[in-house]
Design an enzyme around this catalytic site. Sequence first.
Site, PDB file in Angstrom:
ATOM      1  N   ASP A 145       5.435   5.768   9.069  1.00 25.64           N
ATOM      2  CA  ASP A 145       6.793   5.669   9.576  1.00 25.64           C
ATOM      3  C   ASP A 145       7.711   5.101   8.482  1.00 25.64           C
ATOM      4  O   ASP A 145       7.738   3.903   8.305  1.00 25.64           O
ATOM      5  CB  ASP A 145       6.866   4.837  10.850  1.00 25.64           C
ATOM      6  CG  ASP A 145       6.063   3.539  10.769  1.00 25.64           C
ATOM      7  OD1 ASP A 145       5.180   3.392   9.919  1.00 25.64           O
ATOM      8  OD2 ASP A 145       6.356   2.654  11.584  1.00 25.64           O
ATOM      9  N   GLU A 175       2.501  -5.094   0.937  1.00 27.66           N
ATOM     10  CA  GLU A 175       2.008  -4.025   1.810  1.00 27.66           C
ATOM     11  C   GLU A 175       1.972  -2.660   1.150  1.00 27.66           C
ATOM     12  O   GLU A 175       1.203  -1.790   1.553  1.00 27.66           O
ATOM     13  CB  GLU A 175       2.849  -3.950   3.083  1.00 27.66           C
ATOM     14  CG  GLU A 175       4.301  -3.559   2.829  1.00 27.66           C
ATOM     15  CD  GLU A 175       5.068  -3.272   4.103  1.00 27.66           C
ATOM     16  OE1 GLU A 175       4.459  -2.813   5.080  1.00 27.66           O
ATOM     17  OE2 GLU A 175       6.290  -3.506   4.115  1.00 27.66           O
TER      18      GLU A 175
END
Length: 543
Positions: free
Chosen positions: A312, A496
């Site tokens: 996403d 991340e």
Amino acid sequence: MRPMDFTSLSFAALLCAACSSQPPATWSYEDAKERTPLAPDHAYPELFEAVQRQGIFTDQKHFVDALPKRDPAKIRADYLALHERDGFDLKGFVQDNFIESGEAQSPPPKPGAPIEAHIDSLWPVLSRTYREVPQYSSLLPLPQPYVVPGGRFREMYYWDSYFTMLGLEHSGDKDQVRQMTDNFAYMIDTYGHIPNGNRTYYLSRSQPPFFAYMVELQARIEGDQAYARYLPQLQREYAYWMDGAQTLKPGAAARHVVKLADGSVLNRYWDASATPRQESWLQDIKTAAQAPDRTRQEVWRDLRAGAESGWDFSSRWLGDGKRLETIRTTAIVPVDLNSLMYHLERTIAKGCETLRDVSCVQAYGQRADRRQQAIERHLWKADGGYYVDYDWQLDRQRPDLTAAALFPLYTGLASNEHARRTAEAVRGGLLRAGGLATTQVSNGQQWDEPNGWAPLQWVAVEGLDRYQQGDLAAQIGQRFLQQVQNLYRKEDKLVEKYNVSGQGQGGGGGEYALQDGFGWTNGVTLKLLEKYGANASKARTGE
């Protein structure tokens, strides 16, 4: 009011922080089948919309994680009574009625600490135990301890956790691997599926189905009895993803299932809700407004399905590959999801084999064989030599090469020839100085060029090694590991996502700032160190 990360506080401290005239009661994981609190957009919808629309907090996730100090119905009633009065202070009202959630902070390493030692020190920092939570919290309690990714991600996420668990196993924390597997089994039993994360507002969707890999990891630790123990949950998760398949007509879709014109049954990402995501409400409102030729509900469901994919967002889901308002996730049959479903079918067959249930072994083996044939028929791009996604509504392949092309190798469904050709395509199209690029499209989305993500590096390395493509696997793994180490030396942190152009930078794009922590990067880094060791420092960063 000073924000706090209430997931890291003792429950007693939380009660003191939240106290008004009556401290909040609690609900536990044992109560979840009988009651789950309303998500914030349902508990106080008018207040929720006002806070999100006015941008009281820079991150839309902040408010949905905040803890109401008292009964949400009373907060809602007070807001409705007061909000139109002259001088009403919305921000002050929120401060008076909610405890804000802070970041899941990761401390810097000790001076000179090797990256492996630093990661080992992070596991306790990122660990949480919440068998019970305040009754109005959006957090879902779980029976066992778990590890959160870090930063704004203060809860346990589904597919993130598998890669975190690989790191925990490497660090010798086999007990927590079992505990986290048990948490996911609990959620399947309680909610009928594994939600995106353990929050009320994530219950309408799941994430890439890695539970079978968690069970496989646990089986490597304790033996094949793990397959038998988790077989009921494996089958329930399968039923969730396949719901509606039995009555589906060719050329139609229902929930997560698509039946193509030739009768092939494959899966897609989908969300049970067609509203803006609570944690990205304002972004979704604006995105839908930019698509006047589509209903808002259609756009919102596709955005939610994109969130379920874990990618996403990405050009993979965009009609024109560029603009988010063209998103059409539910129209796409993804190669990575169907590869994981193939692995789930094979894992269920393995569980049935441990119980000597021959008919079950045959049934799931046949389903896996049919899926493998359908993937090869519809998702193999012969003229390009790699696996792709398929647009079932337009009845054609989506031609772009992405890191998802390596999932058929990771799960073992590819033929040797198709694996070899995929490796060639990846070498020429996705290999970068800092590892594996996610796509070849640069459009500002975080699951696109130039970002590289730890889980995709591991999928690539393991998949390529499985088919004797060790040289390319090593290039990807060592280059990404070097990228992680370079940023660690420069900024004393793991993040991340990474910019794999080779500049030693964290990744960018997407809906929120780059997050530190970071669960799956920690886990994959440890596995890459285990695999390549000292050779990692010799990784080539050109070519």
